[in-house]
Design an enzyme around this catalytic site. Structure first.
Site, mmCIF file in Angstrom:
data_model
loop_
_atom_site.group_PDB
_atom_site.id
_atom_site.type_symbol
_atom_site.label_atom_id
_atom_site.label_comp_id
_atom_site.label_asym_id
_atom_site.label_seq_id
_atom_site.Cartn_x
_atom_site.Cartn_y
_atom_site.Cartn_z
ATOM 1 N N ASN A 105 0.824 -1.249 -0.050
ATOM 2 C CA ASN A 105 -0.096 -0.082 -0.093
ATOM 3 C C ASN A 105 0.902 1.559 -0.151
ATOM 4 O OD1 ASN A 105 0.587 -0.794 2.925
ATOM 5 N ND2 ASN A 105 -0.789 0.671 3.498
ATOM 6 N N GLU B 253 0.000 5.371 0.718
ATOM 7 C CA GLU B 253 -0.769 6.359 0.983
ATOM 8 C C GLU B 253 -0.224 7.593 0.489
ATOM 9 O OE1 GLU B 253 -2.015 4.156 5.500
ATOM 10 O OE2 GLU B 253 -1.012 6.244 5.435
ATOM 11 N N CYS C 135 -3.797 0.669 -2.735
ATOM 12 C CA CYS C 135 -3.745 -0.581 -1.920
ATOM 13 C C CYS C 135 -2.737 -1.594 -2.392
ATOM 14 C CB CYS C 135 -5.152 -1.301 -1.925
ATOM 15 S SG CYS C 135 -6.631 -0.641 -1.086
ATOM 16 N N GLU D 83 -3.181 -4.815 -3.188
ATOM 17 C CA GLU D 83 -3.450 -5.653 -4.311
ATOM 18 C C GLU D 83 -3.508 -5.337 -5.581
ATOM 19 O OE1 GLU D 83 -5.294 -6.936 -0.451
ATOM 20 O OE2 GLU D 83 -5.342 -5.112 -1.549
ATOM 21 N N CYS E 224 -10.129 -4.974 0.513
ATOM 22 C CA CYS E 224 -11.288 -4.162 0.654
ATOM 23 C C CYS E 224 -12.150 -4.596 -0.383
ATOM 24 C CB CYS E 224 -10.848 -2.804 0.847
ATOM 25 S SG CYS E 224 -10.448 -2.151 -0.912
ATOM 26 N N CYS F 195 -10.799 -3.589 -3.946
ATOM 27 C CA CYS F 195 -9.546 -4.640 -4.280
ATOM 28 C C CYS F 195 -10.334 -6.074 -4.475
ATOM 29 C CB CYS F 195 -8.555 -4.758 -3.123
ATOM 30 S SG CYS F 195 -7.805 -3.265 -3.043
#
Length: 133
Positions: A43, A45, A54, A56, A87, A90
């Site tokens: 990930n 940010e 993210c 994935e 999530c 994803c």
């Protein structure tokens, strides 16, 4: 054949490189692709939260850039005892490149890994075949 232990190690190695200064929640993902290679992502940010990535989709991008086309297995790791599952967004991204029987392993490294198929994580999903692909 790539083992789950090797996928775990790859996910953990890339998780250590995650850029998560805001949430402090580092996630790593390792994808075994149809070409037999392992692709990883973490990930990333951003101060403007919606712009982050993210783990994935980062791994999916690496897979496509490296020549892989389809996902055969996924291992995602994160902190804590609860399994760190992809999530919702994803899960849909994984669905684009994985068959419904692909196993997704979600692991909070202080707990036990959770093995589920993509169909279990995203039941009644919408995939490329609905658009004639």
């Amino acid at each position: 054949m790539v083992t789950d232990a090797e996928l775990f190690a790859a996910a953990e190695a890339v998780r250590a490189k995650a850029y998560a200064p805001y949430s402090k929640f580092q996630v790593g993902t390792a994808i075994l692709a149809d070409d037999g290679k392992v692709y990883v992502g973490c990930n990333v940010e951003n101060a403007a939260y919606p712009i982050g990535n993210c783990a994935e989709p980062s791994a999916i991008a690496a897979m496509l850039a490296g020549g892989g086309k389809r996902i055969k297995r996924v291992y995602t790791t994160g902190p804590g005892a609860m399994p760190v599952t992809p999530c919702g967004g994803c899960r849909q991204r994984l669905r684009e490149f994985a068959d419904q029987d692909v196993v997704i392993i979600s692991h909070g490294i202080d707990g036990a890994p959770l093995h589920q198929t993509l169909a279990q994580l995203l039941p009644h999903s919408f995939g490329p075949e609905f658009l004639g692909k």
